[in-house]
Design a protein around this motif. Structure first.
Motif, mmCIF file in Angstrom:
data_model
loop_
_atom_site.group_PDB
_atom_site.id
_atom_site.type_symbol
_atom_site.label_atom_id
_atom_site.label_comp_id
_atom_site.label_asym_id
_atom_site.label_seq_id
_atom_site.Cartn_x
_atom_site.Cartn_y
_atom_site.Cartn_z
ATOM 1 N N LEU A 229 48.490 13.430 49.251
ATOM 2 C CA LEU A 229 47.077 13.609 49.622
ATOM 3 C C LEU A 229 46.291 12.316 49.346
ATOM 4 N N SER A 230 46.667 11.636 48.260
ATOM 5 C CA SER A 230 45.963 10.383 47.939
ATOM 6 C C SER A 230 46.223 9.329 49.011
ATOM 7 N N ALA A 231 47.436 9.317 49.566
ATOM 8 C CA ALA A 231 47.751 8.346 50.627
ATOM 9 C C ALA A 231 46.919 8.621 51.876
ATOM 10 N N ALA A 232 46.656 9.910 52.134
ATOM 11 C CA ALA A 232 45.885 10.275 53.331
ATOM 12 C C ALA A 232 44.378 10.181 53.104
ATOM 13 N N ALA A 233 43.965 10.147 51.835
ATOM 14 C CA ALA A 233 42.524 10.185 51.524
ATOM 15 C C ALA A 233 41.813 8.887 51.908
ATOM 16 N N PRO A 234 40.531 8.985 52.328
ATOM 17 C CA PRO A 234 39.762 7.778 52.589
ATOM 18 C C PRO A 234 39.417 7.075 51.274
ATOM 19 N N PRO A 235 39.096 5.799 51.236
ATOM 20 C CA PRO A 235 38.758 4.938 52.372
ATOM 21 C C PRO A 235 39.968 4.310 53.087
ATOM 22 N N ILE A 236 41.136 4.211 52.437
ATOM 23 C CA ILE A 236 42.266 3.543 53.080
ATOM 24 C C ILE A 236 43.314 4.584 53.472
ATOM 25 N N ASN A 237 43.429 4.827 54.767
ATOM 26 C CA ASN A 237 44.499 5.678 55.283
ATOM 27 C C ASN A 237 45.291 4.796 56.260
ATOM 28 N N LEU A 238 46.482 4.368 55.835
ATOM 29 C CA LEU A 238 47.222 3.368 56.621
ATOM 30 C C LEU A 238 47.639 3.874 57.997
ATOM 31 N N TRP A 239 47.961 5.172 58.097
ATOM 32 C CA TRP A 239 48.369 5.722 59.397
ATOM 33 C C TRP A 239 47.198 5.634 60.382
ATOM 34 N N THR A 240 46.011 6.041 59.913
ATOM 35 C CA THR A 240 44.819 5.968 60.768
ATOM 36 C C THR A 240 44.526 4.518 61.149
ATOM 37 N N MET A 241 44.639 3.629 60.162
ATOM 38 C CA MET A 241 44.324 2.214 60.428
ATOM 39 C C MET A 241 45.274 1.638 61.481
ATOM 40 N N LEU A 242 46.565 1.973 61.372
ATOM 41 C CA LEU A 242 47.546 1.468 62.336
ATOM 42 C C LEU A 242 47.281 2.022 63.732
ATOM 43 N N MET A 243 46.989 3.332 63.790
ATOM 44 C CA MET A 243 46.763 3.960 65.106
ATOM 45 C C MET A 243 45.484 3.432 65.758
ATOM 46 N N THR A 244 44.409 3.314 64.967
ATOM 47 C CA THR A 244 43.139 2.840 65.542
ATOM 48 C C THR A 244 43.265 1.382 65.994
ATOM 49 N N ALA A 245 44.002 0.582 65.210
ATOM 50 C CA ALA A 245 44.177 -0.828 65.588
ATOM 51 C C ALA A 245 44.917 -0.937 66.922
ATOM 52 N N GLN A 246 45.919 -0.104 67.102
ATOM 53 C CA GLN A 246 46.699 -0.175 68.352
ATOM 54 C C GLN A 246 45.958 0.406 69.544
ATOM 55 N N ALA A 247 45.121 1.405 69.278
ATOM 56 C CA ALA A 247 44.415 2.076 70.380
ATOM 57 C C ALA A 247 43.041 1.458 70.644
ATOM 58 N N ASN A 248 42.730 0.325 69.985
ATOM 59 C CA ASN A 248 41.426 -0.343 70.129
ATOM 60 C C ASN A 248 40.263 0.590 69.813
ATOM 61 N N MET A 249 40.430 1.384 68.773
ATOM 62 C CA MET A 249 39.354 2.283 68.325
ATOM 63 C C MET A 249 38.752 1.709 67.039
ATOM 64 N N PRO A 250 37.453 1.937 66.762
ATOM 65 C CA PRO A 250 36.904 1.500 65.470
ATOM 66 C C PRO A 250 37.380 2.429 64.353
ATOM 67 N N TYR A 251 37.633 1.846 63.167
ATOM 68 C CA TYR A 251 38.043 2.673 62.023
ATOM 69 C C TYR A 251 36.780 3.207 61.337
ATOM 70 N N VAL A 252 36.081 4.072 62.056
ATOM 71 C CA VAL A 252 34.779 4.580 61.604
ATOM 72 C C VAL A 252 34.744 6.095 61.814
ATOM 73 N N GLY A 253 34.120 6.799 60.885
ATOM 74 C CA GLY A 253 33.898 8.232 61.055
ATOM 75 C C GLY A 253 35.041 9.120 60.588
ATOM 76 N N PHE A 254 35.952 8.566 59.818
ATOM 77 C CA PHE A 254 37.111 9.346 59.390
ATOM 78 C C PHE A 254 36.944 9.987 58.006
ATOM 79 N N GLU A 255 35.913 9.566 57.249
ATOM 80 C CA GLU A 255 35.807 9.961 55.838
ATOM 81 C C GLU A 255 35.846 11.485 55.663
ATOM 82 N N LEU A 256 34.886 12.183 56.288
ATOM 83 C CA LEU A 256 34.816 13.643 56.107
ATOM 84 C C LEU A 256 35.971 14.358 56.801
#
Lengths: 57, 439
Positions: free
Chosen positions: B157-184
């Motif tokens: 759960l700590s790995a998935a918790a914000p502010p750093i979620n590496l899976w989200t960061m990798l996916m957003t970087a590849q899909a040209n999405m901003p890494y914003v709005g994921f906290e809640l």
């Protein structure tokens, strides 16, 4: 900042070297995980650390 | 150079057979993974897809080298920190301060979430807080198996918790999405799963009298008590937290230290703070023990790197990803809770790139909210941290807590909390519009 970054860069070479030396020692003399399978595992796990301290990669 | 599906299927079968047979013969997961990688590279070279097979294998060893160094130096730091008696002092402090079992478990759950949330790696939570959390939760009357499960669940759960979620960061970087709005979006399912885990694992456990628990714990030296003791206990942890936070809030003023060096600095601070001074011989013995203790784990992550590189070079990685994302939506919903965790077990963070990003594009074409979809998938991948072949966090947890039962019994214990997390993520994936208000 550039100097600090360079120091950090070399610190990682030293750290890789320390790990490599301990792995090398473990290849010949260790208390746990004795046996041929772990001899092979130790042998290939040394490779990246060895290449790093030789500035090859 | 043409990759054909029948050839790739043959490679997959050969890899699986090699893994099974060498696991039986050598009883070493690390060697089995590396041999499966060698098999894939052999077929790749045989098919004429590469003329540098050795290069693929050696470069694979470098894929997770930094992770191996992090594991080694984190373990060294924790061993030096424990040597000072700081862990015992903190355990005694928490047990004597809190009277309620639920309050202690909730407090430990929050403390477990912090290191992984800041670094993005569940294994760091296990290294920094795992041993202490295990002994405190055990003293609340929770069984060995359940306390081990507690450490593992909060690590993932700590790995998935914000502010750093590496899976989200990798996916957003590849899909040209901003890494914003994921906290809640990430935090809400984590809190629900965390609350469920505390109740599920703590239910029926009877806390023994405080005096009885304290009598069983080792005594703390006088130097670790009072204000001076507090400084000795907190200084290494505060230094670690400070360095991690500074890299996030002041990235241009702070040199890039990297986690391995941060742990080395903290180990030096812990060594200075240690009232039981160690000589050179004692220190060498401790480092030697740490190296032997952590070697199987370091070897596992290095071997996973070989496997990942071999799978990429042989086309297996791409074939698995493409085969899955070309399925109809219903099949994706039906299979994602199996495929995503197993992909994590095989490819580690590569799973987010191979399966996650194509699915984001696919859900985007169907008009679904990609931020919710991305968050949902990044909650599914961490579940695979206990699955073979790599099972990095699962194995690390069992080693940290010295779990004596079979690995299968551990998996059975963590199944229900993982299922709750998986079902919450699946609901987010099927009905993203319901969760849009959390962005």
């Amino acid at each position: 900042m550039t100097l600090v970054e360079a120091v950090i860069h070399y610190a990682y070479f030293v750290m890789a070297g320390i790990i490599g030396l301990f792995f090398l020692k473990g290849l010949f003399k260790r208390e746990k995980h004795k046996g041929l399978a772990y001899d092979v595992v130790y042998a290939y796990c040394i490779i990246p650390f060895l290449l790093r301290i030789l500035f090859i990669k | 150079m043409t990759y054909t599906i029948p050839q790739i299927v043959v490679i997959i079968i050969a890899m699986v057979l090699t893994f099974i047979l060498s696991s039986r013969k050598f009883k070493s997961t690390e060697l089995s993974m590396a041999l499966a990688g060698v098999t894939a590279v052999f077929f790749t070279a045989y098919s004429g897809w590469t003329d540098e097979p050795i290069r693929i294998l050696v470069e694979g060893l470098f894929t997770n080298m930094d992770l191996a160094m992090t594991f080694i130096f984190a373990t060294l730091f924790i061993q030096i920190y424990s040597h000072s008696g700081a862990m015992t002092a903190v355990t005694r402090g928490i047990i004597s301060k809190f009277n309620s079992k639920w309050a202690v478990m909730a407090c430990m759950a929050v403390l477990m979430l912090i290191p992984g949330a800041i670094t993005g790696a569940g294994s760091v939570s296990v290294f920094v807080m795992g041993g202490m959390t295990y002994s405190i939760v055990r003293s609340m009357g929770v069984s060995e198996k359940k306390a081990t499960a507690f450490v593992f669940i909060f690590a993932i759960l700590s790995a998935a918790a914000p502010p750093i979620n590496l899976w989200t960061m990798l996916m957003t970087a590849q899909a040209n999405m901003p890494y914003v709005g994921f906290e809640l979006l990430l935090l809400l399912p984590i809190l629900i799963t965390g609350a469920f885990t505390i109740i599920y694992l703590g239910w029926g456990a009877k806390r023994r009298p405080k005096e009885e628990i304290l009598a069983e714990l080792p005594e703390v030296s006088e130097k670790m008590q009072g204000k001076g003791g507090m400084v000795r206990i907190l200084l290494p942890l505060v230094a670690l937290a400070l360095m991690i936070v500074l890299t996030l809030v002041a990235p241009f003023q702070m040199p890039v230290l990297g986690l391995p060096l941060m742990f080395v600095i903290c180990a030096v601070i812990a060594l200075i703070c240690d009232p039981n001074k160690m000589g050179f011989k004692g220190f060498y013995k401790l480092v030697d023990e740490v190296m032997e203790q952590v070697f199987p784990l370091a070897a596992t992550v290095l071997s996973v790197g070989v496997l990942q590189n071999a799978m990429a070079a042989s086309g297996v990685k791409g074939a698995i990803g493409t085969a899955f994302v070309l399925l109809p939506f219903v099949w994706i919903y039906a299979l994602i809770l199996i495929v995503a965790p197993f992909a994590q077990g095989c490819m580690s963070y590569g799973s987010a790139i191979v399966i996650g990003t194509p699915l984001i594009f696919m859900f985007n074409t169907a008009g679904m909210n990609t931020t919710v979809v991305c968050a949902a998938m990044s909650l599914m991948f961490p579940i695979g941290d206990c699955l073979p072949p790599s099972r990095i966090t699962g194995r690390l947890t069992c080693e940290t807590t010295n779990y004596q039962g079979s690995y299968m019994s551990f998996l059975k214990q963590v199944f229900l909390p993982c299922l709750v997390l998986g079902l919450l993520a699946l609901l987010m994936l099927i009905k993203p519009a319901w969760f849009r208000y959390l962005i």
